[in-house]
Scaffold this active site. Structure first.
Site, short mmCIF file in Angstrom:
data_model
loop_
_atom_site.label_atom_id
_atom_site.label_comp_id
_atom_site.label_asym_id
_atom_site.label_seq_id
_atom_site.Cartn_x
_atom_site.Cartn_y
_atom_site.Cartn_z
CE1 TYR A 36 -3.89 2.25 0.56
CE2 TYR A 36 -2.71 3.08 2.48
CZ TYR A 36 -3.76 3.17 1.58
OH TYR A 36 -4.68 4.20 1.70
CE LYS B 268 -3.77 4.86 -1.61
NZ LYS B 268 -4.83 5.46 -2.43
#
Ligand code: NAD
Length: 256
Positions: A158, A162
């Protein structure tokens, strides 16, 4: 109204308490017509119905952002029914809290496919129209996790996705500036939505809420509306000279 006559596509807009729905409604209140897209078709339609309740035109469309063909077809339908897309909000995202050494290749790919490739596919689908009309506002939703190496709910895949989104937004900003298309990211801190807190049991949820709030100078988690207002600003004409920026919406949790 700051967005009168504009058409916006918001991905991941089907979640009841999510940033996407709050954004769709916030843009609509400022005059935009909205295509609310989500893997959750009924959720997307529910958001569209709320937008119509604000007297704006709206479509609720099931769209998997990780499927390039589906993205192309859905954006084409939105353009055919609502008109050329002026604003794209790349908000759809998933996370997993798996520790680094337990992340399988399949789980790594899943998070990249939705969060990073999805952002790429949607951006690619709206750009030709924006280039033709020499106008566009693209806002990508990154995360504090991309800057801090993950977070409570987000592990390495993640954080990587991002951080990748923030880099991607800059590259779009650089290459599209000549067409008066801006591209920015908003980086929320922990927000009280379904992606994180709702997956926890109530006791742990309260503990996370409390400890995170204590770490945030403004003393609370972000609301979906906090993030939606930042997106609205970047979607507006007032932000015409801002591009390639990653705007923190984190209550002062990280000041960089
Ligand atoms: P949420 O889970 O309420 O919303 C995410 C939405 O994305 C859901 O409606 C989901 O159905 C949709 N989605 C998932 N996979 C999809 C796919 N393949 N195609 C299309 N839609 C898909 O959570 P949220 O907090 O509103 O998340 C919105 C964005 O904000 C995400 O990108 C998330 O990473 C980011 N973010 C959230 C937080 C937080 O603490 N909530 C913090 C930083 C960043």
């Amino acid at each position: 109204m700051r967005l009168a006559g504009r058409v916006a596509v918001v991905t991941g807009a089907g979640s009841k308490r999510g940033i996407g729905r709050a954004t769709a409604l916030t843009l609509a209140r400022e005059g935009a017509d909205v295509a609310a897209c989500d893997l959750d078709g009924p959720g997307a339609e529910e958001t569209a119905a709320l937008v119509r309740g604000l007297d704006r035109r709206a479509l609720g469309l099931r769209m998997d952002v990780s499927d390039e063909e589906q993205v192309r077809a859905t954006i084409a339908r939105a353009q055919a029914e609502l008109g050329p897309v002026d604003i794209l909000v790349n908000n759809a995202g998933i996370t997993r809290s798996t520790p680094l050494l337990d992340i399988s290749a399949a789980e790594w790919d899943l998070v990249q496919d939705v969060d990073l490739r999805g952002t790429f596919f949607c951006t690619k689908a709206v750009l030709p129209g924006m280039i033709e009309r020499r106008y566009g506002r693209i806002i990508c939703v990154s995360s504090i996790a991309g800057k801090m190496g993950g977070g409570f709910f987000g592990s390495s895949h993640y954080a990587a996705a991002k951080a990748g989104i923030a880099g991607f937004a800059k590259s779009v900003a650089r290459q599209m500036a000549r067409y008066a298309i801006t591209c920015n990211a908003v980086a929320p801190g922990l927000a009280d939505t379904d992606i994180g807190l709702d997956t926890l049991d109530p006791e742990l949820r309260e503990r996370v809420r409390e400890t995170t709030s204590q770490a945030v100078p403004l003393g609370r988690l972000a609301s979906a509306q906090d993030v939606a207002y930042a997106i609205l600003f970047l979607a507006s004409d007032e932000a015409a000279y801002i591009t390639g920026h990653e705007l923190d919406v984190n209550g002062g949790h990280l000041m960089d």
